[in-house]
Design a protein around this motif. Sequence first.
Motif, PDB file in Angstrom:
ATOM      1  N   PRO A  30       0.804  -1.237   0.000  1.00 43.82           N
ATOM      2  CA  PRO A  30       0.000   0.000   0.000  1.00 43.82           C
ATOM      3  C   PRO A  30       0.830   1.278   0.000  1.00 43.82           C
ATOM      4  CG  PRO A  30      -0.871  -1.587   1.585  1.00 43.82           C
ATOM      5  CD  PRO A  30       0.437  -2.139   1.113  1.00 43.82           C
ATOM      6  N   VAL A  31       2.011   1.271   0.631  1.00 45.98           N
ATOM      7  CA  VAL A  31       2.789   2.512   0.748  1.00 45.98           C
ATOM      8  C   VAL A  31       3.420   2.928  -0.576  1.00 45.98           C
ATOM      9  CG1 VAL A  31       3.264   2.287   3.197  1.00 45.98           C
ATOM     10  CG2 VAL A  31       4.748   1.135   1.559  1.00 45.98           C
ATOM     11  N   THR A  32       3.614   2.001  -1.495  1.00 44.33           N
ATOM     12  CA  THR A  32       4.244   2.322  -2.780  1.00 44.33           C
ATOM     13  C   THR A  32       3.380   1.937  -3.976  1.00 44.33           C
ATOM     14  OG1 THR A  32       5.390   0.186  -2.681  1.00 44.33           O
ATOM     15  CG2 THR A  32       6.580   2.107  -1.860  1.00 44.33           C
ATOM     16  N   ALA A  33       2.237   1.326  -3.746  1.00 44.67           N
ATOM     17  CA  ALA A  33       1.443   0.777  -4.854  1.00 44.67           C
ATOM     18  C   ALA A  33       0.972   1.857  -5.818  1.00 44.67           C
ATOM     19  CB  ALA A  33       0.245   0.009  -4.297  1.00 44.67           C
ATOM     20  N   SER A  34       0.486   2.983  -5.303  1.00 46.12           N
ATOM     21  CA  SER A  34      -0.093   3.998  -6.189  1.00 46.12           C
ATOM     22  C   SER A  34       0.944   4.558  -7.156  1.00 46.12           C
ATOM     23  CB  SER A  34      -0.692   5.127  -5.347  1.00 46.12           C
ATOM     24  OG  SER A  34       0.296   5.713  -4.515  1.00 46.12           O
ATOM     25  N   TYR A  35       2.158   4.780  -6.680  1.00 44.57           N
ATOM     26  CA  TYR A  35       3.197   5.346  -7.545  1.00 44.57           C
ATOM     27  C   TYR A  35       3.670   4.320  -8.580  1.00 44.57           C
ATOM     28  CZ  TYR A  35       3.209   8.533  -3.580  1.00 44.57           C
ATOM     29  OH  TYR A  35       2.826   9.396  -2.588  1.00 44.57           O
ATOM     30  N   HIS A  36       3.894   3.096  -8.152  1.00 40.33           N
ATOM     31  CA  HIS A  36       4.375   2.074  -9.083  1.00 40.33           C
ATOM     32  C   HIS A  36       3.300   1.704 -10.103  1.00 40.33           C
ATOM     33  CE1 HIS A  36       8.392   0.531  -7.741  1.00 40.33           C
ATOM     34  NE2 HIS A  36       8.109   1.370  -6.761  1.00 40.33           N
ATOM     35  N   GLN A  37       2.071   1.610  -9.660  1.00 39.66           N
ATOM     36  CA  GLN A  37       1.004   1.284 -10.606  1.00 39.66           C
ATOM     37  C   GLN A  37       0.829   2.385 -11.647  1.00 39.66           C
ATOM     38  OE1 GLN A  37      -2.468   0.441  -8.250  1.00 39.66           O
ATOM     39  NE2 GLN A  37      -1.558  -1.381  -7.292  1.00 39.66           N
ATOM     40  N   SER A  38       1.014   3.635 -11.235  1.00 45.17           N
ATOM     41  CA  SER A  38       0.921   4.738 -12.192  1.00 45.17           C
ATOM     42  C   SER A  38       2.027   4.656 -13.242  1.00 45.17           C
ATOM     43  CB  SER A  38       1.003   6.071 -11.438  1.00 45.17           C
ATOM     44  OG  SER A  38       1.032   7.155 -12.332  1.00 45.17           O
ATOM     45  N   VAL A  39       3.245   4.352 -12.805  1.00 39.92           N
ATOM     46  CA  VAL A  39       4.359   4.250 -13.755  1.00 39.92           C
ATOM     47  C   VAL A  39       4.161   3.070 -14.693  1.00 39.92           C
ATOM     48  CG1 VAL A  39       6.846   3.908 -13.955  1.00 39.92           C
ATOM     49  CG2 VAL A  39       5.942   5.382 -12.155  1.00 39.92           C
ATOM     50  N   TRP A  40       3.732   1.927 -14.150  1.00 34.62           N
ATOM     51  CA  TRP A  40       3.522   0.756 -15.004  1.00 34.62           C
ATOM     52  C   TRP A  40       2.384   0.981 -15.998  1.00 34.62           C
ATOM     53  CZ3 TRP A  40       6.852  -2.781 -15.977  1.00 34.62           C
ATOM     54  CH2 TRP A  40       7.782  -3.185 -15.025  1.00 34.62           C
ATOM     55  N   THR A  41       1.379   1.737 -15.599  1.00 36.81           N
ATOM     56  CA  THR A  41       0.288   2.049 -16.532  1.00 36.81           C
ATOM     57  C   THR A  41       0.795   2.872 -17.714  1.00 36.81           C
ATOM     58  OG1 THR A  41      -1.314   1.999 -14.717  1.00 36.81           O
ATOM     59  CG2 THR A  41      -1.975   3.124 -16.733  1.00 36.81           C
ATOM     60  N   LYS A  42       1.648   3.842 -17.431  1.00 43.68           N
ATOM     61  CA  LYS A  42       2.220   4.650 -18.518  1.00 43.68           C
ATOM     62  C   LYS A  42       3.108   3.806 -19.424  1.00 43.68           C
ATOM     63  CE  LYS A  42       2.163   8.970 -15.893  1.00 43.68           C
ATOM     64  NZ  LYS A  42       2.992  10.064 -15.293  1.00 43.68           N
ATOM     65  N   ILE A  43       3.865   2.893 -18.829  1.00 43.40           N
ATOM     66  CA  ILE A  43       4.716   2.015 -19.641  1.00 43.40           C
ATOM     67  C   ILE A  43       3.855   1.124 -20.538  1.00 43.40           C
ATOM     68  CG2 ILE A  43       6.356   0.100 -19.540  1.00 43.40           C
ATOM     69  CD1 ILE A  43       7.486   1.333 -17.000  1.00 43.40           C
ATOM     70  N   GLY A  44       2.767   0.597 -19.981  1.00 44.28           N
ATOM     71  CA  GLY A  44       1.884  -0.254 -20.777  1.00 44.28           C
ATOM     72  C   GLY A  44       1.248   0.487 -21.939  1.00 44.28           C
ATOM     73  N   ARG A  45       0.855   1.736 -21.706  1.00 42.60           N
ATOM     74  CA  ARG A  45       0.253   2.516 -22.790  1.00 42.60           C
ATOM     75  C   ARG A  45       1.242   2.779 -23.920  1.00 42.60           C
ATOM     76  NH1 ARG A  45      -2.721   7.111 -19.041  1.00 42.60           N
ATOM     77  NH2 ARG A  45      -4.364   5.761 -18.180  1.00 42.60           N
ATOM     78  N   SER A  46       2.506   2.886 -23.585  1.00 43.94           N
ATOM     79  CA  SER A  46       3.509   3.172 -24.621  1.00 43.94           C
ATOM     80  C   SER A  46       4.010   1.910 -25.314  1.00 43.94           C
ATOM     81  CB  SER A  46       4.699   3.920 -23.999  1.00 43.94           C
ATOM     82  OG  SER A  46       4.276   5.112 -23.379  1.00 43.94           O
TER      83      SER A  46
END
Length: 344
Positions: free
Chosen positions: A303-319
Motif C-alpha cells: 500500500p505505501v508504494t502501490a499507487s506510484y508504481h502502478q501509475s508508472v507501469w500504466t504509462k509504460i503499458g500505454r507506450s
Amino acid sequence: MGEEREDPQKLKRIAAAAYDYDNDPRWSDYWSNVLVPPHLASRSDVQDHFKRKFYQRYIDPDLVVESMSTGSSSQSARPASSSTETPPSNDQPRSRGTGSTARTSGTSANAGSGPTSLRWDRQTIQFSVNAWVFIVAVLAIFPLVPKGLSHRAYRLSFMGTACSSLYSVYSLYGKPRAWNLQALQVYFQSIIATKDFIYFIYCLTFGTSHLCLKFASIPILCRALENVAKFLRRNFNRSSLYRKYLEEPCVWVESNTTTLSILSSQAEIGVGFLLIISVFSWHRNVIQTFMYWQLLKLMYHAPVTASYHQSVWTKIGRSVNPLIQRYAPFLNSPLSAAQRWWFR
C-alpha cells in the motif's frame, strides 16, 4: 475557564479510547512487554491506562496520562477489621490528598517527558544518518568525483540507508516476541509491507552486489532529502541560518513529496530493466535480478508504494503495448505469463 482548558485533553482522551488497538500490531507488542501482575492485567481500568500510555507514545504525545490510582486495590486488600478504626480528622485527608496530588502530577510529568525525549533521540539519530547518506549519495552520483571515492560513497550510501531503515523498523515494531518460526512469521507479516523494510531490502540488494548502478542511488537520495527536510522544518524553523538559506529548499521538498515519490518509482523500475540488460553482459547476476524483480512485485502491491508504481507501469503499458501488437506479436504469450506471475 477551567473547563475550556480541559476540553482539548478531553477530546484527546475520547480519541484514545476510540482508537482501534486490536488492528495495530504495535499494541500487541507493547502490551506483551508490560509487566503487570495477572490479577491486575484482567482489569479494564488497567488496560485502559496502558492503552492511553500507548496512544501517548505512538499516536499523540500531547495526551496527558495521569498515574494509575492504587486506592481501590489497596482498599480491597485491607482486612475487614480496619473498618472499626476511628476515622481520621478532616485535616489529615487534606494533607494526604495534597501529597498524592503532587506525586501524581510529578509522576505524570516524568511519564510524559520520557517518551518525548526518547522520540527526540530517535529523530536526531535518523536525521544524522540521513544527512550523512545524502552527502555520500551526492558524492556517488556527482560525475567529477574520482572513481574510487565515488564507488566507496556508493556503497556507504546504501549501507547507511539500510541501517536507518532497520533502526526505524525496530523503533516502530520492536523485535519478535520469540525466536521461533511462528513468532517470526507473524513479525515479518507485520513489517514486510512497510516502506522502511522495503528500502532495507532494496539497499541490501545493491549494497552487497559487485554491480555498481549509480541510477539506483536516486531513490535513497530522495528518501534522505525528504527526511532531512522534515527534520529541519520541525526543529530549526526559528534559526536565522535556516530561514536565510534552507527554508525555501525545505518547503519545496515538503510540497513536492509526491513528485519525489514518482521519481523514485520511475528510478526503481528503470533499475529493474537495467538489471535485465546486465544479464546479457559480463557483469550479469541472475540471482540479484530475480530477487530485485520480486522486490518490484512487492512494491507494486504494497500500500505505501502501490499507487506510484502502478501509475508508472500504466504509462509504460500505454507506450509499449501498441508497439508490441504492431511489431512483435510473438511476445504476447511470454508477456501474458509474466503478467500472471506479477498479479499472483
